[in-house]
Design a protein around this motif. Structure first.
Motif, PDB file in Angstrom:
ATOM      1  N   PRO A  85      39.845 -59.295  -2.305  1.00  0.00           N
ATOM      2  CA  PRO A  85      40.533 -58.510  -3.346  1.00  0.00           C
ATOM      3  C   PRO A  85      39.755 -57.301  -3.856  1.00  0.00           C
ATOM      4  N   GLU A  86      38.439 -57.276  -3.630  1.00  0.00           N
ATOM      5  CA  GLU A  86      37.640 -56.136  -4.153  1.00  0.00           C
ATOM      6  C   GLU A  86      37.752 -54.892  -3.271  1.00  0.00           C
ATOM      7  N   ILE A  87      38.283 -55.041  -2.080  1.00  0.00           N
ATOM      8  CA  ILE A  87      38.343 -53.882  -1.163  1.00  0.00           C
ATOM      9  C   ILE A  87      39.347 -52.845  -1.644  1.00  0.00           C
ATOM     10  N   ARG A  88      38.930 -51.599  -1.592  1.00  0.00           N
ATOM     11  CA  ARG A  88      39.828 -50.491  -1.912  1.00  0.00           C
ATOM     12  C   ARG A  88      39.815 -49.499  -0.756  1.00  0.00           C
ATOM     13  N   ILE A 107      34.586 -62.265   7.976  1.00  0.00           N
ATOM     14  CA  ILE A 107      34.394 -63.704   7.710  1.00  0.00           C
ATOM     15  C   ILE A 107      33.269 -63.934   6.688  1.00  0.00           C
ATOM     16  N   VAL A 108      32.149 -63.205   6.859  1.00  0.00           N
ATOM     17  CA  VAL A 108      31.022 -63.430   5.922  1.00  0.00           C
ATOM     18  C   VAL A 108      31.073 -62.475   4.722  1.00  0.00           C
ATOM     19  N   LYS A 109      32.099 -61.619   4.679  1.00  0.00           N
ATOM     20  CA  LYS A 109      32.271 -60.619   3.622  1.00  0.00           C
ATOM     21  C   LYS A 109      31.033 -59.736   3.436  1.00  0.00           C
ATOM     22  N   ASP A 110      30.593 -59.164   4.554  1.00  0.00           N
ATOM     23  CA  ASP A 110      29.479 -58.212   4.506  1.00  0.00           C
ATOM     24  C   ASP A 110      30.098 -56.810   4.538  1.00  0.00           C
ATOM     25  N   PHE A 111      30.252 -56.212   3.343  1.00  0.00           N
ATOM     26  CA  PHE A 111      30.980 -54.953   3.264  1.00  0.00           C
ATOM     27  C   PHE A 111      30.277 -53.812   4.006  1.00  0.00           C
ATOM     28  N   ASP A 112      28.943 -53.737   3.894  1.00  0.00           N
ATOM     29  CA  ASP A 112      28.259 -52.628   4.560  1.00  0.00           C
ATOM     30  C   ASP A 112      28.381 -52.728   6.086  1.00  0.00           C
ATOM     31  N   MET A 113      28.361 -53.945   6.571  1.00  0.00           N
ATOM     32  CA  MET A 113      28.540 -54.137   8.023  1.00  0.00           C
ATOM     33  C   MET A 113      29.967 -53.723   8.422  1.00  0.00           C
ATOM     34  N   LEU A 114      30.935 -54.121   7.607  1.00  0.00           N
ATOM     35  CA  LEU A 114      32.338 -53.779   7.888  1.00  0.00           C
ATOM     36  C   LEU A 114      32.533 -52.258   7.887  1.00  0.00           C
ATOM     37  N   GLY A 115      32.093 -51.639   6.791  1.00  0.00           N
ATOM     38  CA  GLY A 115      32.311 -50.199   6.639  1.00  0.00           C
ATOM     39  C   GLY A 115      31.568 -49.383   7.674  1.00  0.00           C
ATOM     40  N   LEU A 162      36.641 -46.381   2.663  1.00  0.00           N
ATOM     41  CA  LEU A 162      36.603 -47.807   2.345  1.00  0.00           C
ATOM     42  C   LEU A 162      35.469 -48.014   1.357  1.00  0.00           C
ATOM     43  N   PHE A 163      35.769 -48.739   0.299  1.00  0.00           N
ATOM     44  CA  PHE A 163      34.726 -49.031  -0.688  1.00  0.00           C
ATOM     45  C   PHE A 163      35.143 -50.258  -1.474  1.00  0.00           C
ATOM     46  N   LEU A 164      34.239 -50.743  -2.328  1.00  0.00           N
ATOM     47  CA  LEU A 164      34.573 -51.892  -3.167  1.00  0.00           C
ATOM     48  C   LEU A 164      34.888 -51.399  -4.581  1.00  0.00           C
ATOM     49  N   GLU A 165      35.677 -52.194  -5.266  1.00  0.00           N
ATOM     50  CA  GLU A 165      36.167 -51.893  -6.609  1.00  0.00           C
ATOM     51  C   GLU A 165      35.107 -51.297  -7.551  1.00  0.00           C
ATOM     52  N   ASN A 166      33.856 -51.795  -7.458  1.00  0.00           N
ATOM     53  CA  ASN A 166      32.816 -51.338  -8.395  1.00  0.00           C
ATOM     54  C   ASN A 166      32.431 -49.865  -8.200  1.00  0.00           C
ATOM     55  N   GLU A 167      32.860 -49.247  -7.076  1.00  0.00           N
ATOM     56  CA  GLU A 167      32.537 -47.833  -6.839  1.00  0.00           C
ATOM     57  C   GLU A 167      33.717 -46.909  -7.175  1.00  0.00           C
ATOM     58  N   LEU A 168      34.777 -47.500  -7.740  1.00  0.00           N
ATOM     59  CA  LEU A 168      36.011 -46.746  -7.971  1.00  0.00           C
ATOM     60  C   LEU A 168      35.790 -45.442  -8.764  1.00  0.00           C
ATOM     61  N   LYS A 169      35.021 -45.543  -9.855  1.00  0.00           N
ATOM     62  CA  LYS A 169      34.803 -44.371 -10.714  1.00  0.00           C
ATOM     63  C   LYS A 169      34.127 -43.243  -9.951  1.00  0.00           C
ATOM     64  N   VAL A 170      33.083 -43.601  -9.213  1.00  0.00           N
ATOM     65  CA  VAL A 170      32.318 -42.595  -8.463  1.00  0.00           C
ATOM     66  C   VAL A 170      33.215 -41.909  -7.436  1.00  0.00           C
TER      67      VAL A 170
END
Ligand code: PMV
Length: 335
Positions: free
Chosen positions: A191-194, A242-250, A308-316
């Motif tokens: 759910p954090e993916i944007r 599967i392991v939710k590694d966002f940096d690897m995904l992106g 692609l980014f996670l919710e916590n970077e939305l403002k930036v």
């Protein structure tokens, strides 16, 4: 009508049920490939060389209504489309596969896209998926997702993935009849993916992804290397989900997109979907990363960028890209 395609459809529909309605309605999301499908092993059946993985765009996609009629009429975003256009011809050809099964000489198809048509934002994916889903609703075929995906694939390869929400894998398959080349949902919610859509140019593309793909496979010397890169990227992306590694995904999704465009640029005559703004924007994304912002880019067959980014970077992200359109792929699925 193409007989190979017709026989393929006939086999799928042979066991389907029927309870005809007057109007069939459906929505299908657009999708963005994280590991791209690029190159066909069969042009007629839209069978890909490589497997691909995508993320669907929640409530961004195509709404379609279909009715039986005595001739074909296509209405896109409230505008009647001339029957002579390439768009209408492609749709009519696709519908030829279904006329006898629907007992209809023609169809009235009304589609509304809430994404820009033909601007590299995969409207053909959601368009053909919504059309198949609407036909299924009209006729009461009650097809399962595998069969819906197989049918949507005949319209546009990437449409096979737009049958599902969330992460989706399209297995290239090996069978010459295409029976094992369909998409499946990956059962992971993140759910954090944007996704941010940065529109660089919304005008009609100079070359369709379909034509570019064909020319690229035929003439790009770099195409030979593509399948092994794609296989490596697919595996990494699958694991990172599967392991939710966002940096690897992106980072893998970005590498995959840049590799695809490198292969495309080697086409003779050269095809480059990027504009100078696309290149500039990719540089800005790189420089954000050097300032520890976890943001990655992907680009389909067009100049527009999806970040692609996670919710916590939305403002930036919103501060950096003033006109970015934010999509919450897991939050807006049923809206
Ligand atoms: O399905 P098509 O023919 O529109 O091709 C899609 C090609 C890409 O968007 C570039 C990649 C992909 O996997 O969606």
């Amino acid at each position: 009508m193409n007989d190979i395609q017709y026989q393929f459809v006939k086999k799928i529909l042979s066991t389907s049920s029927h309870s005809a309605k007057e109007v069939g309605r459906a929505f299908a999301p657009s999708n963005i490939a994280l590991c791209k499908y690029w190159g066909k092993r069969d042009e007629v059946l839209n069978l890909p060389v490589n497997s691909s993985i995508s993320i669907s765009l929640g409530n961004k996609g195509s709404f379609t209504e279909i009715k039986r009629s005595n001739k074909d009429t296509f209405i896109l975003n409230d505008e009647i489309i001339d029957n002579q256009t390439a768009f209408s011809c492609r749709l009519s050809k696709f519908l030829d596969l279904f006329r006898s099964h629907c007992r209809a000489p023609g169809f009235e198809v009304r589609t509304k896209n809430n994404i820009p048509t033909s601007a590299g934002l995969a409207s053909s994916a959601s368009g053909f998926a919504a059309l198949v889903l609407a036909l299924n609703d009209l006729t009461g075929w009650e097809l399962n997702n595998k069969d819906l995906s197989l049918l949507a694939r005949l319209g546009s390869g990437s449409a096979s993935r737009s049958i599902y929400n969330g992460f989706v894998i399209w297995n290239a398959g090996k069978n010459i009849d295409g029976s094992d080349s369909y998409s499946q949902s990956i059962d992971v919610k993140w759910p954090e993916i944007r996704i941010g859509i940065i529109k660089i140019d919304e005008s009609e593309k100079k070359i369709s992804s379909r034509d570019a793909m064909k020319k690229c496979v035929a003439t790009s010397k770099k195409y030979n290397f593509w399948p092994s890169f794609a296989a490596e990227h697919l595996c990494k992306i699958q694991n990172s989900i599967i392991v939710k590694d966002f940096d690897m995904l992106g980072s893998t999704a970005e590498k995959n997109a840049l590799k695809m465009h490198e292969v495309i640029r080697d086409t003779i005559p050269r095809i480059d979907f990027f504009t100078s703004e696309t290149y500039q924007c990719l540089e800005r994304i790189k420089s954000l990363r050097s300032n520890n912002v976890s943001v990655y880019a992907t680009v389909d067959a067009g100049p527009n960028i999806k970040v692609l980014f996670l919710e916590n970077e939305l403002k930036v992200i919103c501060k950096e890209f003033k006109k970015v359109e934010i999509i919450n792929p897991f939050g807006e699925m049923n809206a």
